[in-house]
Design a protein around this motif. Structure first.
Motif, PDB file in Angstrom:
ATOM      1  N   LYS A  67      65.806 -27.840  41.032  1.00 18.01           N
ATOM      2  CA  LYS A  67      64.795 -26.845  41.368  1.00 18.01           C
ATOM      3  C   LYS A  67      65.362 -25.799  42.356  1.00 18.01           C
ATOM      4  CE  LYS A  67      60.429 -27.191  43.624  1.00 18.01           C
ATOM      5  NZ  LYS A  67      59.504 -28.073  44.557  1.00 18.01           N
ATOM      6  N   ARG A  68      66.059 -26.273  43.329  1.00 17.10           N
ATOM      7  CA  ARG A  68      66.894 -25.611  44.169  1.00 17.10           C
ATOM      8  C   ARG A  68      67.695 -24.333  43.569  1.00 17.10           C
ATOM      9  NH1 ARG A  68      69.349 -28.803  48.853  1.00 17.10           N
ATOM     10  NH2 ARG A  68      70.186 -26.633  49.755  1.00 17.10           N
ATOM     11  N   LEU A  69      68.406 -24.939  42.423  1.00 22.41           N
ATOM     12  CA  LEU A  69      69.115 -23.891  41.789  1.00 22.41           C
ATOM     13  C   LEU A  69      68.430 -22.861  40.994  1.00 22.41           C
ATOM     14  CD1 LEU A  69      72.025 -23.167  40.962  1.00 22.41           C
ATOM     15  CD2 LEU A  69      71.632 -24.711  38.866  1.00 22.41           C
ATOM     16  N   LYS A  70      67.440 -23.366  40.595  1.00 19.13           N
ATOM     17  CA  LYS A  70      66.527 -22.370  39.746  1.00 19.13           C
ATOM     18  C   LYS A  70      65.856 -21.534  40.787  1.00 19.13           C
ATOM     19  CE  LYS A  70      62.493 -22.161  36.693  1.00 19.13           C
ATOM     20  NZ  LYS A  70      61.440 -23.037  36.121  1.00 19.13           N
ATOM     21  N   ASP A  71      65.505 -21.856  41.911  1.00 20.73           N
ATOM     22  CA  ASP A  71      64.858 -20.800  43.052  1.00 20.73           C
ATOM     23  C   ASP A  71      65.890 -19.878  43.324  1.00 20.73           C
ATOM     24  OD1 ASP A  71      62.537 -22.249  42.682  1.00 20.73           O
ATOM     25  OD2 ASP A  71      62.837 -23.460  44.666  1.00 20.73           O
ATOM     26  N   LYS A  72      67.388 -20.134  43.590  1.00 19.20           N
ATOM     27  CA  LYS A  72      68.259 -19.511  43.945  1.00 19.20           C
ATOM     28  C   LYS A  72      68.816 -18.368  42.910  1.00 19.20           C
ATOM     29  CE  LYS A  72      68.411 -21.025  48.114  1.00 19.20           C
ATOM     30  NZ  LYS A  72      67.887 -20.311  49.237  1.00 19.20           N
ATOM     31  N   GLU A  73      68.622 -18.949  41.549  1.00 25.60           N
ATOM     32  CA  GLU A  73      68.877 -17.894  40.538  1.00 25.60           C
ATOM     33  C   GLU A  73      67.860 -16.804  40.390  1.00 25.60           C
ATOM     34  OE1 GLU A  73      69.518 -20.616  37.174  1.00 25.60           O
ATOM     35  OE2 GLU A  73      71.455 -20.891  37.571  1.00 25.60           O
ATOM     36  N   ASN A 109      68.618 -12.766  40.914  1.00 24.15           N
ATOM     37  CA  ASN A 109      68.354 -11.763  39.861  1.00 24.15           C
ATOM     38  C   ASN A 109      67.277 -10.854  40.431  1.00 24.15           C
ATOM     39  OD1 ASN A 109      69.825 -13.288  37.896  1.00 24.15           O
ATOM     40  ND2 ASN A 109      67.920 -14.346  37.174  1.00 24.15           N
ATOM     41  N   MET A 110      66.391 -11.237  41.554  1.00 26.49           N
ATOM     42  CA  MET A 110      65.462 -10.202  42.012  1.00 26.49           C
ATOM     43  C   MET A 110      66.336  -9.398  42.822  1.00 26.49           C
ATOM     44  SD  MET A 110      62.111 -12.567  42.898  1.00 26.49           S
ATOM     45  CE  MET A 110      61.848 -11.828  44.393  1.00 26.49           C
ATOM     46  N   LEU A 111      67.322  -9.618  43.452  1.00 27.79           N
ATOM     47  CA  LEU A 111      68.085  -8.993  44.451  1.00 27.79           C
ATOM     48  C   LEU A 111      68.899  -7.889  43.598  1.00 27.79           C
ATOM     49  CD1 LEU A 111      69.183 -11.533  47.182  1.00 27.79           C
ATOM     50  CD2 LEU A 111      67.903  -9.624  47.375  1.00 27.79           C
ATOM     51  N   LYS A 112      69.549  -8.510  42.524  1.00 27.89           N
ATOM     52  CA  LYS A 112      70.337  -7.636  41.503  1.00 27.89           C
ATOM     53  C   LYS A 112      69.557  -6.395  41.062  1.00 27.89           C
ATOM     54  CE  LYS A 112      73.630 -10.492  39.442  1.00 27.89           C
ATOM     55  NZ  LYS A 112      73.894 -11.167  38.291  1.00 27.89           N
ATOM     56  N   LYS A 113      68.165  -6.598  40.684  1.00 29.19           N
ATOM     57  CA  LYS A 113      67.245  -5.669  40.187  1.00 29.19           C
ATOM     58  C   LYS A 113      66.939  -4.803  41.458  1.00 29.19           C
ATOM     59  CE  LYS A 113      64.785  -8.262  36.691  1.00 29.19           C
ATOM     60  NZ  LYS A 113      63.600  -8.773  36.178  1.00 29.19           N
ATOM     61  N   ALA A 114      66.760  -5.155  42.671  1.00 28.15           N
ATOM     62  CA  ALA A 114      66.312  -4.465  43.717  1.00 28.15           C
ATOM     63  C   ALA A 114      67.545  -3.381  43.976  1.00 28.15           C
ATOM     64  CB  ALA A 114      66.167  -5.094  44.879  1.00 28.15           C
TER      65      ALA A 114
END
Length: 60
Positions: free
Chosen positions: A36-42, A46-51
């Motif tokens: 669950k933590r890994l999914k949250d971090k991924e 991905n959001m930071l990459k888009k930003a």
């Protein structure tokens, strides 16, 4: 009935699927939490990459 009673004694209320609680060993609980933590971090990555992509394009 004997199986349910034994599982209830071992796992408690978490044994019953209608409660949406899974009967997990401590190792399985740890794996579930880490996944669950890994999914949250991924998702966060991905959001930071888009930003970064958005902000690097607007500076041109």
């Amino acid at each position: 009935m004997y199986k349910w009673r034994r599982e209830f004694e071992e796992f408690g209320v978490g044994n019953f699927p209608e409660k949406r609680n899974l009967k997990l060993s401590p190792e399985q609980e740890k794996i579930h939490e880490l996944e669950k933590r890994l999914k949250d971090k991924e998702l966060e990555r991905n959001m930071l990459k888009k930003a970064i992509g958005i902000f690097s394009k607007s500076g041109r």
